[in-house]
Design a protein around this motif. Structure first.
Motif, mmCIF file in Angstrom:
data_model
loop_
_atom_site.group_PDB
_atom_site.id
_atom_site.type_symbol
_atom_site.label_atom_id
_atom_site.label_comp_id
_atom_site.label_asym_id
_atom_site.label_seq_id
_atom_site.Cartn_x
_atom_site.Cartn_y
_atom_site.Cartn_z
ATOM 1 N N ARG A 1 43.177 38.392 34.676
ATOM 2 C CA ARG A 1 42.254 37.536 35.869
ATOM 3 C C ARG A 1 43.188 37.205 36.846
ATOM 4 N NH1 ARG A 1 39.314 37.889 32.136
ATOM 5 N NH2 ARG A 1 38.485 36.301 30.914
ATOM 6 N N TRP B 1 47.447 30.561 42.162
ATOM 7 C CA TRP B 1 46.653 30.833 40.447
ATOM 8 C C TRP B 1 47.462 30.825 39.539
ATOM 9 C CZ3 TRP B 1 42.150 29.713 39.758
ATOM 10 C CH2 TRP B 1 40.852 29.234 40.946
ATOM 11 N N GLN C 1 47.419 27.575 38.267
ATOM 12 C CA GLN C 1 46.711 26.596 37.474
ATOM 13 C C GLN C 1 46.165 26.833 36.104
ATOM 14 O OE1 GLN C 1 44.492 24.557 39.389
ATOM 15 N NE2 GLN C 1 46.755 25.419 41.237
ATOM 16 N N GLU D 1 40.032 30.455 31.720
ATOM 17 C CA GLU D 1 39.041 30.174 31.894
ATOM 18 C C GLU D 1 38.128 30.992 32.953
ATOM 19 O OE1 GLU D 1 40.657 27.263 31.377
ATOM 20 O OE2 GLU D 1 41.034 28.118 29.559
ATOM 21 N N LEU D 2 38.391 31.632 34.564
ATOM 22 C CA LEU D 2 38.048 32.132 34.930
ATOM 23 C C LEU D 2 37.104 33.573 34.607
ATOM 24 C CD1 LEU D 2 40.182 32.516 38.095
ATOM 25 C CD2 LEU D 2 38.717 30.809 37.993
ATOM 26 N N ASP D 3 35.919 32.955 35.711
ATOM 27 C CA ASP D 3 35.195 34.310 35.533
ATOM 28 C C ASP D 3 35.343 35.000 36.799
ATOM 29 O OD1 ASP D 3 32.507 33.053 37.126
ATOM 30 O OD2 ASP D 3 32.215 32.418 34.869
ATOM 31 N N GLU E 1 32.270 35.430 38.627
ATOM 32 C CA GLU E 1 32.092 34.232 39.744
ATOM 33 C C GLU E 1 33.347 33.591 40.856
ATOM 34 O OE1 GLU E 1 27.979 31.490 40.573
ATOM 35 O OE2 GLU E 1 28.048 32.227 38.889
ATOM 36 N N ASP E 2 34.187 33.532 39.674
ATOM 37 C CA ASP E 2 35.078 32.215 39.906
ATOM 38 C C ASP E 2 35.934 32.785 41.317
ATOM 39 O OD1 ASP E 2 33.575 29.866 38.460
ATOM 40 O OD2 ASP E 2 35.005 30.156 37.265
ATOM 41 N N ILE E 3 36.300 33.591 40.096
ATOM 42 C CA ILE E 3 36.989 35.035 41.438
ATOM 43 C C ILE E 3 36.766 34.907 42.802
ATOM 44 C CG2 ILE E 3 37.925 37.169 41.825
ATOM 45 C CD1 ILE E 3 38.341 37.042 38.114
ATOM 46 N N TYR E 4 35.361 35.242 42.549
ATOM 47 C CA TYR E 4 34.511 36.212 43.784
ATOM 48 C C TYR E 4 34.393 35.327 44.664
ATOM 49 C CZ TYR E 4 30.438 37.793 47.187
ATOM 50 O OH TYR E 4 29.602 38.431 48.336
ATOM 51 N N ASP E 5 33.948 34.071 44.310
ATOM 52 C CA ASP E 5 34.010 32.964 45.337
ATOM 53 C C ASP E 5 35.030 32.715 45.925
ATOM 54 O OD1 ASP E 5 31.076 32.668 44.956
ATOM 55 O OD2 ASP E 5 31.457 31.261 42.994
ATOM 56 N N TRP E 6 36.125 32.496 45.157
ATOM 57 C CA TRP E 6 37.750 32.193 45.914
ATOM 58 C C TRP E 6 38.892 33.384 46.818
ATOM 59 C CZ3 TRP E 6 42.293 34.328 45.650
ATOM 60 C CH2 TRP E 6 43.858 32.576 47.200
#
Length: 93
Positions: free
Chosen positions: A30, A62, A65, A70-72, A74-79
């Motif tokens: 991740r 990170w 955290q 559990e990050l996917d 989409e979460d990574i891209y958004d951040w």
């Protein structure tokens, strides 16, 4: 001028992420996905010192955290998108 930054200098292995109750490999993946995504999303002409400062945020943001495994994508891209769009909030010049 991001070509002056070697992304592999930032990537981590499961040996350095600490104890994650058997999820060390996933946590390392991740973190590395975040590094790669930030690098890939950064504009080609970004100042090297700016990119370095942004990449240095990954570990400090990170690794503490609990949700990291559990990050996917989409979460990574958004951040990553948020950090790059609001970099002045995150890096000290």
């Amino acid at each position: 001028m991001k070509e002056f930054i070697v992304i592999h200098d930032y990537l981590v292995s499961e040996a350095v992420v600490g104890d994650w109750d058997g999820e060390e490999e996933l946590v390392a993946e991740r973190i590395n996905e975040i590094y790669h995504t930030l690098y890939d999303m950064a504009e080609e002409d970004i100042a090297p010192e700016e990119l370095i400062a942004i990449l240095e945020l990954v570990w400090e943001t990170w690794i503490p955290q609990e949700a990291l495994p559990e990050l996917d994508m989409e979460d990574i891209y958004d951040w990553c998108r948020h950090v790059l769009a609001n970099r002045d909030q995150y890096i000290q010049q």
